[in-house]
Design an enzyme around this catalytic site. Structure first.
Site, short mmCIF file in Angstrom:
data_model
loop_
_atom_site.label_atom_id
_atom_site.label_comp_id
_atom_site.label_asym_id
_atom_site.label_seq_id
_atom_site.Cartn_x
_atom_site.Cartn_y
_atom_site.Cartn_z
CE LYS A 177 -4.46 0.86 0.32
NZ LYS A 177 -5.50 -0.09 -0.08
N1 GLU Z 1 -7.30 0.13 -3.21
C1 GLU Z 1 -8.04 -1.06 -3.46
C2 GLU Z 1 -8.08 -1.94 -2.24
O1 GLU Z 1 -7.92 -1.49 -1.12
C3 GLU Z 1 -7.56 -1.79 -4.72
C4 GLU Z 1 -6.14 -2.21 -4.73
C5 GLU Z 1 -5.67 -2.78 -6.07
O2 GLU Z 1 -6.48 -2.93 -6.95
O3 GLU Z 1 -4.47 -3.06 -6.17
O4 GLU Z 1 -8.37 -3.11 -2.31
#
Ligand code: GLU
Length: 440
Positions: A129
């Site tokens: 993240k």
């Molecule tokens: N931000 C989204 C999540 O928390 C998607 C992450 C992604 O597609 O890599 O799942």
């Protein structure tokens, strides 16, 4: 799921930034909350102490200062993060959020949640993240573009289609992903579409990606209704958060026959016992700077009132720490479906469990986004693009299978679906880790 505080808390041999929450952030610290659930599941599985220590550690933490020339000519320096929780199942995957309260422990928790999410739905990614501590609502498009490009340039060695693949998250969107793609591509001297997902269709995005998280919320909610013997056409739903996840979840659940009696965004809550016209609410928000302020198809209510409404389904789709020890006892819904990451604290979990509320945990309920991100990455790498129908069918199938696996695990271990989800994730990641071994 047992008592609070967690009786299974283990001794950690090597406390470090990678494994421990920041002490002064202990209260409502999402990393702490993530580890509490991991502790329970690890205990249920009687997981080897060393494997457990590996799973609870972020494998890499990047913190970078991001200087930006603002529109008035001044220079502002922002803090950017990218945490890789692990890459056991494949390249790391996860979104990037822009918000004033982004901090390291939040990003660490979100990275770990990505790793568990990918394992649960069965996509070959590890978890990561990113985030930048900034207030995007007070920045111009030009400032956001420069912020995004400099953050990307600083993390050139981290990102890559085979290494670490970002995506949108809170307050980031297709345009920001397009700038990220462009910056990365300029540096590597070729257009590299697979370095990021959630990008516009024109430059390698996937059909259905924008709606995917909300769609997964809908699919898992229907699966839960089936298990409880509830008929969608007889169910009422309250949705907290009217962004990309909440609005689409509301729209799709409405299409399935549910009555959406309340929605909310930062401007407040909106309640209509006869059902809100979701299309009208979406059109209103689009026309009013993505805000529902002044929406007339419902009565205003507070966020606290929304969470306590007498509905069948409550869908927290906004942010962390919304259902806590202070308000979980007021929840009247039969199903809580977590479109957001980390909306329920461990204390609230215990209360909801005791009340018999079926909580579809975040790492399952909102995994539709990363599932279609995986489809997008596959399409980019193949240079062959799928129809929306194909994307949606495959997504529905994978979400349904993941729901069933988690539900069955929760029955097998006589625990909540949240701990069932952690059990599935740990079994998978720990299993892969054992096969790979520890490189010395
Ligand atoms: N931000 C989204 C999540 O928390 C998607 C992450 C992604 O597609 O890599 O799942």
């Amino acid at each position: 799921m047992g008592e609070h505080p967690n009786p299974f808390k283990r001794n950690v041999r090597t406390p470090a930034i990678y494994q421990e929450p920041t002490p002064h952030l202990d209260k409502d610290n999402p990393f702490q909350d993530m580890m509490e659930r991991l502790d329970y599941a690890a205990e249920l599985l009687n997981l080897d102490e060393g494997l457990y220590e590996y799973l609870r550690s972020s494998s890499r933490i990047h913190i970078t200062s991001v200087p930006v020339v603002m529109d008035d000519g001044s220079i502002k320096v922002f803090t950017g993060y990218r945490v890789i929780h692990n890459e056991v199942l494949g390249p790391s995957k996860g979104g990037i959020r822009y918000a004033p309260d982004v901090h390291l422990d939040e990003v660490k928790a979100l990275a770990a949640w990505m790793a568990w999410k990918c394992a649960i739905v069965g996509v070959p990614f590890g978890g990561a993240k990113g985030g930048i501590t900034c207030d995007p609502s007070s920045m111009s498009a030009g400032e956001l573009e420069r912020l995004t490009r400099r953050y990307t340039a600083n993390l050139m060695d981290v990102f890559g289609p085979d290494k670490d693949i970002p995506a949108p998250d809170m307050n980031t969107n297709e345009q920001i992903m397009a700038w990220l793609l462009d910056t990365y591509s300029m540096h590597v001297r070729r257009t590299e579409t697979a370095v990021v997902t959630g990008k516009p269709l024109l430059i390698g995005g996937s059909e259905g990606r924008r709606e995917a998280t909300g769609r997964g919320v809908m699919t898992t909610t229907l699966a839960a209704m089936e298990r409880l013997g509830l008929r969608p056409a007889e169910c009422t739903v309250a949705v907290q958060g009217f962004g990309n996840v909440g609005s689409v979840a509301a729209q799709l659940l409405r299409e399935q026959g549910c009555s959406i009696v309340a929605v909310s965004d930062v401007s407040g809550g909106y309640h209509n016992a006869d059902g809100i016209d979701i299309e009208a609410a979406m059109a209103y928000a689009d026309a009013h700077g993505r805000s529902l302020a002044g929406f007339e198809g419902a009565e205003p209510i507070t966020n606290t009132e929304l969470l306590a409404l007498d509905v069948d389904v409550l869908a927290p789709c906004a942010k962390e720490n919304q259902l806590t020890g202070a308000n979980a006892a007021d929840v009247k819904a039969k199903i809580v479906v977590e479109g957001a990451n980390g909306p329920t604290t461990p204390e609230a979990d215990t209360i909801l469990d005791e009340k018999g509320v079926l909580v579809i945990p975040d790492i399952l309920a909102n995994a539709g986004g990363v599932t279609v991100s995986y489809f997008e990455w596959v399409q980019d790498r193949q240079g062959y693009f799928w129809s929306e129908d194909r994307v949606n069918r495959r997504l529905d199938r994978m979400m349904r299978a993941a729901f069933d696996k988690v539900y069955d695990a929760s029955e097998k271990y006589d625990t909540s679906m949240r701990i069932g989800a952690y059990v599935i994730a740990i079994e998978k990641v720990a299993g892969a880790l054992k096969l790979r071994g520890i490189y010395a």
